[in-house]
Design an enzyme around this catalytic site. Structure first.
Site, mmCIF file in Angstrom:
data_model
loop_
_atom_site.group_PDB
_atom_site.id
_atom_site.type_symbol
_atom_site.label_atom_id
_atom_site.label_comp_id
_atom_site.label_asym_id
_atom_site.label_seq_id
_atom_site.Cartn_x
_atom_site.Cartn_y
_atom_site.Cartn_z
ATOM 1 N N ARG A 135 1.127 12.586 -1.346
ATOM 2 C CA ARG A 135 1.347 11.230 -1.388
ATOM 3 C C ARG A 135 2.612 10.784 -0.850
ATOM 4 N NH1 ARG A 135 -2.538 9.150 -5.099
ATOM 5 N NH2 ARG A 135 -3.150 10.771 -6.622
ATOM 6 N N ASP A 184 -13.369 2.632 0.748
ATOM 7 C CA ASP A 184 -14.258 3.646 1.215
ATOM 8 C C ASP A 184 -15.780 3.228 1.067
ATOM 9 O OD1 ASP A 184 -14.819 6.129 2.516
ATOM 10 O OD2 ASP A 184 -14.797 6.930 0.376
ATOM 11 N N THR A 185 -16.304 3.836 -0.032
ATOM 12 C CA THR A 185 -17.677 3.273 -0.430
ATOM 13 C C THR A 185 -17.701 1.914 -0.867
ATOM 14 O OG1 THR A 185 -17.856 4.132 -2.559
ATOM 15 C CG2 THR A 185 -18.544 5.790 -0.858
ATOM 16 N N GLY A 186 -16.794 1.548 -1.611
ATOM 17 C CA GLY A 186 -16.341 0.170 -2.100
ATOM 18 C C GLY A 186 -16.808 0.205 -3.589
ATOM 19 N N LYS A 226 -12.448 1.826 5.565
ATOM 20 C CA LYS A 226 -13.191 2.610 6.339
ATOM 21 C C LYS A 226 -14.613 2.024 6.229
ATOM 22 C CE LYS A 226 -12.087 6.706 4.142
ATOM 23 N NZ LYS A 226 -12.103 8.142 4.185
ATOM 24 N N GLY A 247 -2.920 5.496 -6.204
ATOM 25 C CA GLY A 247 -2.778 5.630 -4.625
ATOM 26 C C GLY A 247 -1.944 4.396 -4.077
ATOM 27 N N ASP A 298 -5.232 1.275 -2.153
ATOM 28 C CA ASP A 298 -4.791 2.242 -0.856
ATOM 29 C C ASP A 298 -5.888 2.112 0.080
ATOM 30 O OD1 ASP A 298 -6.751 3.729 -2.617
ATOM 31 O OD2 ASP A 298 -5.346 5.385 -2.425
HETATM 32 P P1 5GP Z 1 -14.373 4.305 -2.939
HETATM 33 O O1 5GP Z 1 -14.852 3.910 -4.253
HETATM 34 O O2 5GP Z 1 -14.448 2.866 -2.043
HETATM 35 O O3 5GP Z 1 -15.431 5.147 -2.312
HETATM 36 O O4 5GP Z 1 -13.103 5.044 -3.092
HETATM 37 C C1 5GP Z 1 -12.039 4.515 -3.159
HETATM 38 C C2 5GP Z 1 -11.066 5.307 -3.696
HETATM 39 O O5 5GP Z 1 -11.292 6.883 -2.959
HETATM 40 C C3 5GP Z 1 -9.613 5.304 -2.985
HETATM 41 O O6 5GP Z 1 -8.784 4.254 -3.871
HETATM 42 C C4 5GP Z 1 -8.994 6.544 -2.965
HETATM 43 O O7 5GP Z 1 -8.530 6.900 -4.327
HETATM 44 C C5 5GP Z 1 -10.196 7.569 -2.744
HETATM 45 N N1 5GP Z 1 -10.120 7.644 -1.209
HETATM 46 C C6 5GP Z 1 -11.251 7.097 -0.458
HETATM 47 N N2 5GP Z 1 -10.917 7.597 0.825
HETATM 48 C C7 5GP Z 1 -9.838 8.413 0.984
HETATM 49 C C8 5GP Z 1 -9.318 9.095 1.942
HETATM 50 O O8 5GP Z 1 -9.469 9.305 3.085
HETATM 51 N N3 5GP Z 1 -7.930 9.763 1.689
HETATM 52 C C9 5GP Z 1 -7.656 9.770 0.114
HETATM 53 N N4 5GP Z 1 -6.538 10.443 -0.073
HETATM 54 N N5 5GP Z 1 -8.308 9.120 -0.912
HETATM 55 C C10 5GP Z 1 -9.431 8.491 -0.453
HETATM 56 MG MG MG Z 2 -7.436 5.118 -5.275
#
Ligand code: 5GP
Ligand code: MG
Length: 177
Positions: free
Chosen positions: A164, A102-104, A130, A43, A99
């Site tokens: 992408r 999100d949840t972290g 987010k 990403g 990139d």
């Molecule tokens: P986390 O572990 O923080 O929940 O997720 C992070 C990863 O989830 C990011 O690196 C990305 O790959 C994916 N991700 C989270 N939110 C989005 C989104 O809105 N769009 C896309 N394309 N990928 C996301």
């Molecule tokens: Mg990612």
């Protein structure tokens, strides 16, 4: 615009401007110090390519892979890390680039993993954040844009391994619409 994209959230010009500003912040903090930029694939590859061209200091680029979503648009909660790093990061400053936060869970896991390699310090930089979706207590040191809870695509971010390559950030059309 591809039919899967409902609307543009950040244009190419807005992104370019913000990435330039982020590079200035990083430049101000690290100056001419040795810095390892560790990009989380896939990403962050476009963000990486843009950001490093605005940096003047001596940077070393390394990559690590993480996948958390599979083909879903909601995080599964398990981030797989694939580490094939060749660069020795022991006692060096590492800036992890991702990139989107999100949840972290992904960034927290990667940070923990990198910590075990014995760096001098770890900083994090995400293009998008987010915060409303956060499950793990983690904040980025550098952030491009803070956004609402939308599934976004483009500028490196995918939808089922496509989109992408869009030069802007778009909001995905709700499935079924
Ligand atoms: P986390 O572990 O923080 O929940 O997720 C992070 C990863 O989830 C990011 O690196 C990305 O790959 C994916 N991700 C989270 N939110 C989005 C989104 O809105 N769009 C896309 N394309 N990928 C996301
Ligand atoms: Mg990612």
């Amino acid at each position: 615009m591809p039919r899967q994209v409902a609307r543009v959230l950040f244009t190419e010009a807005q992104i370019r401007q913000r990435v330039r500003e982020l590079a200035s912040e990083i430049q101000r903090d690290f100056g001419d110090e040795d810095l390892v930029i560790l990009a989380v694939l896939r990403g962050s590859m476009i963000f990486l390519a843009d950001l490093i061209r605005f940096l003047q200091g001596p940077v070393t680029i390394e990559v690590i892979r993480a996948a958390s979503y599979g083909h879903a648009t909601v995080s599964s909660g398990t981030a797989r890390i694939r580490d094939e790093m060749d660069v020795d990061i022991r006692n060096r400053d590492v800036l992890i680039l991702d990139d989107i936060l999100d949840t972290g869970r992904t960034l927290a896991r990667i940070k923990g993993h990198i910590q075990s390699h014995g760096p001098r310090a770890i900083r994090t930089c995400v293009f998008l954040d987010k915060p409303s979706r956060r499950v793990v207590d983690i904040k980025p040191d550098y952030c491009g844009f803070t956004i609402e809870d939308h599934f976004v695509v483009g500028y490196g971010l995918d939808y089922k391994d496509t989109l992408r390559n869009l030069p802007y950030i778009g909001i995905l059309e709700e499935e079924g619409n």
